[in-house]
Design a protein around this motif. Structure first.
Motif, PDB file in Angstrom:
ATOM      1  N   MET A  16       4.621   5.911  -1.395  1.00 30.44           N
ATOM      2  CA  MET A  16       4.204   7.141  -0.703  1.00 30.44           C
ATOM      3  C   MET A  16       5.413   7.858  -0.113  1.00 30.44           C
TER       4      MET A  16
ATOM      5  N   VAL B 218       0.079  12.333   4.348  1.00 28.48           N
ATOM      6  CA  VAL B 218      -0.896  12.306   5.459  1.00 28.48           C
ATOM      7  C   VAL B 218      -1.501  10.930   5.677  1.00 28.48           C
ATOM      8  N   PHE B 219      -1.511  10.086   4.633  1.00 31.63           N
ATOM      9  CA  PHE B 219      -2.111   8.759   4.803  1.00 31.63           C
ATOM     10  C   PHE B 219      -1.370   7.930   5.850  1.00 31.63           C
TER      11      PHE B 219
ATOM     12  N   LEU C 205       0.823  -1.216   0.000  1.00 32.96           N
ATOM     13  CA  LEU C 205       0.000   0.000   0.000  1.00 32.96           C
ATOM     14  C   LEU C 205       0.855   1.262   0.000  1.00 32.96           C
ATOM     15  N   PHE C 206       1.885   1.253   0.804  1.00 37.43           N
ATOM     16  CA  PHE C 206       2.617   2.498   1.063  1.00 37.43           C
ATOM     17  C   PHE C 206       3.946   2.595   0.332  1.00 37.43           C
TER      18      PHE C 206
END
Lengths: 141, 908
Positions: B650, B655-656, B646-647
């Motif tokens: 990023m 902010v997630f 998911l990350f």
């Protein structure tokens, strides 16, 4: 029990999210919360300001729009339908009230998160604009 | 303010300056005596001068003064001493002088330091005092970052200079003049020569330093602007990120830094050029002595002795001269700093200090009604926002100012609240102009709230009661040590021109508030206004989500635990039983994490406790023998895979990441590497550290929140089974690390709500929190004393700088409540609830107006609104358009008799 993977499958079937890459949809599901409504629980209230939309994962809800509002909203909605999707795009009061008819499990999508994800996803932006155009056409004609 | 620093210092510290000059003068005597003493010791007792025979004696301590006209006066005859006693006596005298000199130095430095600090305190206070007295138009131009940098940093060097402002030049000037005089006595022309070069130094060098001063001024200005800009960036960081202008901001900062760098580099170049020249001139004089003086000696007009004496005397000159020039540089430097600061705090108009005195002139009175007479307002851009408006507002009237934004109603409300001053016309309370009445009257008789009031960093209660802290009402009584400290504080405040108000006094007149709200005490008053603006639930919420501290726990824990059973019953009765997952020894709690379920309790010291438990032999044996370790390991691995996936792309500051509580952004690469390492490995073959890392992930996992689909019913059952084994065999050493869920026990690391419920609210259910809270508050209400204690805890909630920990709507409500709790004659409420939707706004508006109208003093209420539908229930509606009143009428239900007003007198 439904997990994030199933949520992503349902999100994919929603027109507003259809063109988003799976990676983004997964993030959208991750940043959203799952909520459970008992029959009779209000999901949205007309006139209320809100920054979230609900994607129904299972169950049925009843939409009651005041007279004079476009014909696109009223009657029964169910799985894969979205409640208050315009709240994801702009700050407007809800145009209709929605009440859970059966037990409803929905995904609460937050505008801020949605916007952040769309911002770096041109496909999705184009799809959103096209969708809005179609809706405008439908209301004007 | 006084524009010249030296004069400001002199006016405020002349007595101290004269005293310190005197002390410094006196300190010179032992200082020079100590110089002479070593020569006496060496020549006398050591080398034997005057002690040629074994029993020869010399006089010790003879004091004889050589006075003009009177001749020699012997004050003390002295004691005759032999060689060894003389050595001892002189050495002791030397030691005594060393001590005396040290003490003098200590006294002088402390005195000077204190003098400087007092002046610094005086200036800082005077500056802030001026901000408090600025007229509204002046305040708009202020930049908070720059102003605070001025008050904090820029005036700092002024304190250090204060003590040297007069003493230093007197002392150094004296020394330089003495040396010069000595040279003149030796030889007139050599004296003139020295004087000439010294004059060049004294006159030319400061001239060259002029440019340094200009540069210094620029440096100060640019640095201040930088401080302002940085504070601007911090305040507006959300806007910057949202607009993707971080790089624009980077460019701006880099540009400013480059300018500051250029200025500072320029300063260095000049500073060292001046230094070079100064040193050169100082060395030029000896050159002249050697060449010109030498020539005179060879010619025979000057004898060698005189030349040597002149050269020796000259050695004493450059030191003081250089220091004097340095002093002058510092003087100019601080003068510039002072000027720059004072300039920023200048204002043509300043509210008279007397008007802000907490105890006003007893003759001043606040009259009625509030009359607006021909008031016009021009905004900063020069456009007319209010045009010759006149009207009166009586006490007891409920008035709506209606009109779209910018039509004039809001502007008039601001003028009534003294946020802006009328450009022409005036506002009178009875006969007196509002602006000429003491603020202690106007500020209390008129309460103003808008949607944008500032909240201060502090608790909810501090902010609500802020408007009541007008003057110290009940003095705090001090005893013993605290008393002495307070006396000292009062004395020092007086010496620095600060007021002697005590922040620890009671500033709130509780009786007046109780009269105003009709409630029994302060807490009930607070809750009454919070009820009105719809904040009571939030207060309860804040309390319920608090983890109590030791003191709070001592008073509350038992009573909270006692409420568990009644609350559970009440929830069942209300059909809400399913909304709470209670802690049950034989069940998996889906509201809690895997770790909490496994241990059936909470960790007392979080990470550290977890590490100790996981590393303990007991735990390791358990997970290896039982197979649960393998399950947790597999679960952790799946969690890590999903999270990393998911990350992966990023940026770490996205902010997630705030939603990802299992992993920190910087750990993503570590887990990526870990997964890579574990490819093809199982629980048994994995490295110990990797095993622990993955099990840790599983420990903090909750399927309800994350929905990764890695925890099924079967595993939940297994976890509950292992839970039993853990508690059966847990060694005593590990027990203090876990707080087990026991029905009769208060869980310290859990929130108040979790303790009340003895479980977790199932947030998955829509609106569960609110529904559960309603029942909880009803059950709490059965014990009024406990209910008050809980509310008090909620009121202690810290709202953060500018109230950032509250939602925008909560901030507006709090701001409105802050005006409501003040007993006033008029309430000016200028669109205070813009953040709410129409229905919610209307409900609160009706409650607030009803509350205020029901006060015993029957205050006048002005409510500004742009919403046509939002004016029901008012006695009178004043409609604004383009800065003018276009209609002003009373509602049909309003009795004309009670209103002694004629409505519109004139509208342009």
């Amino acid at each position: 029990m439904m997990c994030m993977k199933d949520e992503v499958q349902i999100l994919k079937a929603v027109p507003l999210f259809a063109r988003m890459p799976v990676q983004k949809l997964r993030m959208l599901a991750f940043t959203s919360e799952r909520v459970h409504f008992a029959p009779g629980d209000p999901i949205a209230r007309e006139g209320e300001m809100s920054s979230v939309a609900y994607v129904i994962l299972c169950g049925e809800a009843e939409v009651s729009a005041p007279a004079g509002v476009g014909s696109t909203v009223s009657g029964l909605i169910g799985e894969r339908d979205v409640i208050g999707e315009s709240a994801l795009l702009c700050e407007r009061p809800r145009i209709a009230s929605v009440t859970a008819k059966t037990e409803v499990v929905a995904l609460r999508v937050n505008r801020d998160c949605y916007m952040r994800l769309v911002a770096d996803c041109p496909h999705s932006t184009a799809q959103t604009i096209r969708l809005l155009g179609e809706r405008m056409n439908a209301t004007l004609c | 303010m006084e524009p010249i620093l030296s004069r400001y210092i002199w006016t405020n510290t002349k007595r101290q300056q004269l005293w310190i000059l005197l002390v410094v003068g006196a300190s010179m005597i032992p200082y020079y005596m100590a110089f002479n003493l070593p020569k006496l010791i060496v020549n006398g007792p050591i080398q034997g001068e005057g002690f040629e025979t074994p029993d020869a004696t010399q006089t010790f301590g003879n004091i004889t003064l050589d006075l003009p006209w009177l001749g020699q006066v012997e004050l003390f005859q002295g004691i005759p001493l032999e060689r060894l006693p003389m050595l001892l006596a002189l050495s002791m005298a030397f030691l005594a002088l060393v001590i005396v000199n040290g003490l003098f130095k200590f006294y002088i430095n402390t005195y000077k330091g204190r003098l400087g600090e007092r002046l610094l305190r005086r200036i800082r206070f005077a500056l802030v005092d001026r901000i408090l007295r600025f007229p509204p138009a002046r305040l708009k131009a202020l930049k908070p970052g720059e102003i605070s940098s001025m008050v904090k940093d820029e005036v700092e060097p002024l304190g250090g200079f204060t003590a040297d402002a007069f003493v230093q030049p007197a002392l150094l000037g004296g020394q330089a003049l003495t040396a010069l005089l000595f040279i003149f006595i030796q030889h007139f022309w050599l004296g003139m020569l020295t004087f000439g070069v010294a004059m060049v130094q004294v006159l030319v060098i400061p001239k060259m330093r002029q440019r340094l001063i200009v540069l210094g001024r620029e440096r100060q200005l640019t640095a201040r602007q930088l401080a302002g800009r940085v504070s601007d960036i911090v305040t507006g960081i959300d806007t910057i990120r949202a607009h993707d202008t971080t790089n624009f901001e980077r460019a701006d900062i880099a540009h400013r830094l480059s300018r500051i760098f250029r200025i500072r580099y320029d300063i260095y170049q000049w500073k060292f050029l001046v230094k070079f020249l100064n040193n050169f001139l100082a060395q030029l004089t000896p050159f002249l002595f050697y060449s010109f003086g030498g020539y005179l000696t060879i010619k025979g007009t000057l004898d060698v002795g005189q030349l040597v004496a002149v050269i020796n005397a000259y050695k004493e000159l450059p030191g003081p001269l250089k220091e004097l020039i340095d002093w002058d540089l510092t003087r100019q430097d601080v003068q510039v700093k002072y000027e720059q600061v004072v300039e920023q705090f200048e204002s043509d108009v300043l509210i008279d200090a007397d008007l802000q005195s907490p105890t006003p002139d007893p003759d001043a009175a606040f009259g009625h009604p509030l009359s607006v007479r021909n008031v016009s307002l021009v905004d900063d851009s020069g456009s007319l926002v209010l045009d010759q408006v006149s009207l009166k507002i009586e006490t007891g009237e409920r008035v709506a100012f209606l009109g779209p934004s910018g039509s004039g109603g809001g502007a008039l409300a601001e003028a009534l609240g003294r946020l802006v001053w009328p450009t022409s016309g005036n506002i009178l309370a009875g006969e007196h102009d509002l602006l000429h009445l003491p603020e202690s009257l106007v500020g209390r008789k008129i309460s103003y709230a808008s949607g944008e009031g500032h909240l201060f960093d502090g608790t909810l209660e501090d902010n609500l009661l802020y408007g009541l802290k007008n003057e110290p009402r009940v003095p705090r009584v001090y005893t013993g040590r605290a008393r002495r400290l307070r006396d000292w504080e009062v004395m020092e405040a007086g010496l620095s021109g600060n007021p002697v108000f005590d922040l620890n006094d009671s500033w709130i007149d509780e009786a007046a508030i109780a009269r105003h709200t009709g409630e029994a005490d302060l807490l009930s008053s607070v809750m009454a206004v919070f009820d009105c603006v719809g904040l009571s639930d939030d207060v309860l919420d804040m309390a319920l989500h608090t983890t109590l501290d030791e003191a709070q726990r001592q008073t509350l824990a038992e009573r909270i635990v006692a409420l568990r059973a009644p609350l559970a019953a009440a929830l069942r009765e209300a059909g809400l039983g399913a909304m709470v997952s209670q802690f049950r020894p034989g069940c998996y709690n889906s509201g809690a994490t895997v770790g909490e379920n496994l241990l059936f309790g909470q960790l007392t010291g979080e990470e550290d406790s977890l590490r100790r438990i996981v590393r303990s032999r007991f735990f390791r044996e358990l997970i290896f023998s039982d197979g649960i370790g393998e399950d947790l390991f597999a679960m952790g691995r799946a969690i890590a895979e999903i999270t990393v996936d998911l990350f992966r792309d990023m940026p770490p500051d996205h902010v997630f990441f705030q939603r990802m509580t299992l992993m920190r952004p910087e750990e993503i690469p570590d887990y990526t590497a870990l997964l890579h390492r574990l490819e093809g490995k199982s629980f048994a073959t994995a490295a110990d550290a990797d095993r622990i890392a993955l099990m840790r992930l599983a420990f903090y996992y909750n399927e309800r929140w994350f929905r990764f689909g890695v925890l099924d019913e079967a595993l939940m059952r297994r976890i509950v089974e292992v839970r039993g084994k853990i508690h059966a065999g847990m060694p005593d050493a590990l027990k203090p690390l876990i707080e087990v869920y026991e029905t009769g026990r208060y869980i310290r690391s859990a929130t108040l709500l979790e303790n009340l419920l003895f479980g977790k609210v199932d947030t998955f259910q829509s609106d569960a929190e609110r529904k559960v809270r309603t029942v909880a508050s009803e059950v709490l209400g059965r014990d009024p004393a406990l209910c008050r204690d809980v509310q008090t805890i909620g009121l202690c909630y810290g709202i953060g700088p500018a109230g950032r920990r509250l939602q925008a709507v909560q901030r507006q409500k709090l701001n409105l409540a802050r005006a409501m709790i003040r007993p006033s004659d008029y309430y000016i409420l200028n669109q205070p609830l813009t953040g709410l939707d129409a229905a919610a706004r209307r409900k609160i508006r009706v409650d607030v107006v009803d509350f205020l109208a029901g006060r015993p003093d029957r205050p006048g209420i002005v409510w500004v609104t742009a919403d046509e539908a939002d004016v029901d229930g008012f006695d009178r509606i004043v409609r604004f358009e383009n800065g003018s009143v276009v209609s002003d009428h009373y509602s049909e239900t309003f009795s004309r008799e009670s209103a002694r007003t004629e409505g519109v007198e004139a509208s342009a």
